[in-house]
Enzyme design. Structure first.
Site, short mmCIF file in Angstrom:
data_model
loop_
_atom_site.label_atom_id
_atom_site.label_comp_id
_atom_site.label_asym_id
_atom_site.label_seq_id
_atom_site.Cartn_x
_atom_site.Cartn_y
_atom_site.Cartn_z
CG ASP A 139 22.68 0.89 12.04
OD1 ASP A 139 23.70 0.82 12.75
OD2 ASP A 139 22.63 0.47 10.87
NE ARG A 146 0.69 6.49 2.77
CZ ARG A 146 -0.23 7.45 2.76
NH1 ARG A 146 -0.85 7.77 3.88
NH2 ARG A 146 -0.51 8.10 1.64
CD GLU A 162 26.23 3.45 13.74
OE1 GLU A 162 27.10 2.59 13.91
OE2 GLU A 162 25.45 3.43 12.75
CD1 TRP A 179 1.94 2.87 -3.53
CD2 TRP A 179 3.97 2.42 -2.75
NE1 TRP A 179 2.83 3.66 -4.22
CE2 TRP A 179 4.09 3.40 -3.75
CE3 TRP A 179 5.13 1.98 -2.10
CZ2 TRP A 179 5.32 3.94 -4.13
CZ3 TRP A 179 6.36 2.52 -2.47
CH2 TRP A 179 6.45 3.49 -3.48
CD GLU A 204 1.85 6.12 -0.51
OE1 GLU A 204 1.80 5.40 0.51
OE2 GLU A 204 1.04 7.03 -0.74
CE1 TYR A 230 -1.88 10.80 -6.91
CE2 TYR A 230 -3.66 10.16 -5.42
CZ TYR A 230 -3.08 11.08 -6.28
OH TYR A 230 -3.70 12.29 -6.50
N GLY A 231 -0.83 4.02 -7.27
CA GLY A 231 -0.16 2.74 -7.10
C GLY A 231 -0.66 1.92 -5.93
CG ASN A 263 -1.64 16.84 -0.45
OD1 ASN A 263 -2.43 17.08 -1.36
ND2 ASN A 263 -0.53 17.54 -0.28
CD GLU A 264 -1.64 11.18 2.80
OE1 GLU A 264 -2.52 10.56 3.43
OE2 GLU A 264 -1.19 10.81 1.70
CE LYS A 314 5.59 -15.83 1.16
NZ LYS A 314 6.22 -16.82 0.28
#
EC number: 2.4.1.18
Length: 704
Positions: free
Chosen positions: A369, A348, A424, A103, A345, A131-132, A74-75, A155
């Site tokens: 972590d 991704r 960790e 997204w 996503e 897909y948003g 798909n990618e 922004k």
């Protein structure tokens, strides 16, 4: 006293786990698992106790393979999939225009605003995609220059389905800053005309890993936040001089709350601006590479800050954009948000984040972590892992998170085979550091987190004459065969306010008055200095396949670590590292610093961290003696507070002549210089403690 002499013999492999699981598996199920996981047979050969859980490894590996296959179909493959940062966010086009992409599946509308349009919230709307996803193209000015210049504020404006107008920082923002007096961070469009160009190639993967855990902000002795430039010019040469070949950089990913130690990340693609610019960090990494030092990033993908104004939370107006919706999306202890690792996503975003730090900043790998929190649905909170294998398999394991870690390791090692990843994980999950083809997690190392806990327990709860030698050896050697561990006596965790560093546990208030060479060598200071060296040396030599030290602890940094906060009147007094103490010839800190340096240099020469596990020939409770062989060296430790021994017999595998190569009692390390380093020691064919040969030597107590 601790001493290392040469030569010595190879080590024995680690023992299998003490408790075998009770689960059963049919021959047919086992055969199917072996067929699906290419090298599972190798894992089960090394640890037959894992055989009943072969189906679990099969399911994990098949899930990993299926996602990888879907990404390919798909990618166009994980290589393309992990380049999300090349399209998401804001990007300059060849024609001088700007391409913007986000997204935001829960948004009703998406807009770009900023200095460039007088902060009109709706004049630059994004176009809705499938897909948003949302995209925007902004043409260049008439002179072909970009409309949004480098360094200007921007922004993303989100109109939610409930009608709210939300001002957000893009999750892909590369640089964010906070002006003095402001609560929230601002997104700064970072697109310099002359970006930093790396001059030096990545160093080769070191044979042995000696890690210097570092925090840029506290690296100055002054009561302020230090800079990338300061670290590059002043701290890197110290690290090189001490013999460390790897730096683990903490608190680099941008975090709004300084006192979080970098573990409440708000902007995942932005290097923290409180220390300087992205170009300054690149120069730091490049300079480290010029010194032959590799640089690891402390990456936080286990959770995220719950900030919404300058973080990922509620980015599109919903609680389910990057995170699990509802209670599952919140870590109640950390008060932070938890990623939905099964979301396409989100995968991704996180995989692209891994690649971004490798490609843009030339990091050489990662320390992941909070892996324990990722691996289990209960996040390991309040759980004491006993080692029973049933604790690591079943529905309580978050396989979405585990498979994400497998994908991350696959990506890292595919892009840069010499890269290093460290987990960790306090739980001790089997095969976490085994190859993915065996059904493992794919990490190169795990942190040996039980070791610092053991030293702190001993110092808190026992007089040193009551220390159990067998228990110390067990803690230092209790690790899975062929799964490499990073040993450490203490890290940043032990230095934080509310706890004490090893030096402070050993010497406490006398560090304020008796660390001068002009002051009396009191019993507390003497014993503290000697034990500090011994604890670090036995951890270094016996505890793992890598070694880690937190900055400043190598010389017994006084006091604790505390970031400015309301509880301490926003003071920076304890958020600093006083490296100048080691430069003062009138202070005893230089002795510990010298020992740490020579310990690392000897490891570089002899390579015990890359050698098989040590063969421990003696752990004598009455004499408080520990002796073992590793990498052609014979190590002898006398932990007795008052007894020294002459003509003490120690077993060894090889005959021949031995010489002292490191002596914690040497004068240059603050010792009493009771051993003659010109003495030759000869082993004889006299069996002792299960070894075919033995030698006699003097083993002095440390301190009074």
């Amino acid at each position: 006293m601790a001493a290392a002499v040469a030569p010595a013999a190879p080590a024995a492999p680690a023992a299998p786990p003490a408790r075998a699981p009770q689960a059963k598996i049919s021959e047919a199920a086992l055969a199917a698992a072996l067929a699906d996981v290419p090298e599972l047979a190798r894992l089960l050969e090394m640890d037959p106790y894992l055989k009943p859980f072969a189906v679990e490894f099969q399911r994990r590996y098949k899930k990993f393979s299926e996602i990888l296959r879907n990404i390919g179909e798909n990618e166009g493959g994980i290589d393309k999939f992990s380049r999300g940062y090349e399209t998401f966010g804001i990007h300059r086009c060849a024609d001088g225009g700007l391409y913007c992409k986000e997204w935001a599946p829960g948004a009703e509308g998406v807009f770009l605003t900023g200095d460039f349009n007088g902060w009109n919230p709706f004049s630059y709307p994004y176009k809705k995609l499938d897909y948003g996803k949302w995209e925007l193209y902004i043409p260049p000015k008439l002179d072909k220059s970009v409309l949004v210049p480098h360094g200007s504020k921007v922004k993303v404006v989100i109109t939610s389905k409930s009608g709210e107008i939300l001002y957000r920082i893009s999750p892909w923002a590369k640089y964010v800053t906070r002006e003095v007096g402001n609560v929230n961070y601002d997104w700064i469009h970072w697109d310099p005309e002359y970006p930093y160009k790396f001059k030096h190639s990545r160093p080769k993967k070191p044979r042995s890993l000696r890690i210097y855990e570092s925090h840029v902000g506290i690296s100055s002795h002054e009561g302020k936040i230090a800079s990338y430039k300061h670290f590059t010019c002043n701290v890197l040469p110290r690290i090189k001089g001490l013999g460390y070949n790897c730096i683990q950089m903490m608190a680099i990913m941008e975090h709004a709350y300084y006192a979080s130690f970098g573990y409440q990340v708000t902007s995942f693609f932005a290097a923290s601006s409180r220390y300087g610019t992205p170009e300054d960090l690149k120069e730091l990494v490049d300079t480290a590479h010029s010194m032959g030092i590799i640089v690891l990033l402390d990456v936080v993908h286990s959770h995220a800050s719950k900030n919404s104004e300058d973080g990922l939370n509620m980015f599109d107006g919903t609680d389910s954009c990057f995170f699990h919706s509802g209670p599952r999306g919140t870590h109640n202890v950390w008060d932070s948000k938890l990623f939905a690792y099964s979301n396409w996503e989100v995968l991704r975003f996180l995989l692209s984040n891994i690649r971004w730090w490798l490609e843009e900043y030339c990091f050489d790998g990662f320390r992941f972590d909070g892996v324990t929190s990722m691996l289990y649905h209960d996040h390991g909170v309040g759980k004491s892992f006993s080692g029973d294998y049933s604790e690591y398999f079943g529905l309580h394991v978050d396989e979405d998170a585990l498979v994400y870690l497998m994908l991350a390791n696959h990506l890292v090692h595919t892009l840069y085979p010499d890269s290093i990843t460290i987990a960790e994980d306090v739980s001790g999950m089997p095969a976490l550091c085994s190859p993915i083809l065996q059904g493992g997690g794919g990490f190169d190392y795990r942190l040996a987190m039980a070791i610092p806990d053991k030293w702190i327990q001993l110092l808190k709860e026992y007089k040193d004459e009551d220390w159990n030698m067998g228990n110390i050896v067990y803690t230092l050697t209790n690790r899975r065969y062929l799964e490499k561990c990073i040993a450490y006596a203490e890290s940043h965790d032990q230095a934080l306010v509310g706890d004490k560093s090893l030096a402070f546990w050993l010497m406490d208030a006398e560090m304020y008055t008796n660390m001068s060479v002009l002051a009396p060598f009191t019993p507390v200071i003497d014993r503290g200095i000697q034990l500090h060296k011994m604890i670090r040396l036995i951890t270094h030599t016996l505890g793992g396949e890598g070694y880690l030290n937190f900055m400043g602890n190598e010389f017994g940094h006084p006091e604790w670590l505390d970031f400015p906060r309301k509880g301490n009147d926003e003071s920076y007094h304890y958020a600093r590292r006083q490296f100048h103490l080691t430069d003062d010839d009138l202070l005893r800190y230089k002795f510990l610093n010298n020992f740490d340096r020579d310990m690392n240099r000897l490891e570089e020469r002899c390579g015990w961290l890359s050698a098989p596990q040590a063969h421990v020939s003696e752990k004598h409770e009455g004499n408080k003696i520990i002796a073992f062989e590793r990498a052609g060296l014979l190590f002898i430790f006398n932990f007795h507070p008052s007894k020294s021994y002459t003509d003490y017999r120690v077993g060894t595998a090889l005959p021949g002549k031995f010489k002292i190569v490191l002596d914690s009692d040497a004068a240059e390390y603050g010792g009493h210089h009771r051993l003659d380093h010109n003495t030759d020691f000869f082993s004889e064919p006299f069996g002792h403690n299960g070894r075919p040969n033995s030698l006699l030597g003097s083993v002095w107590t440390e301190g009074w």
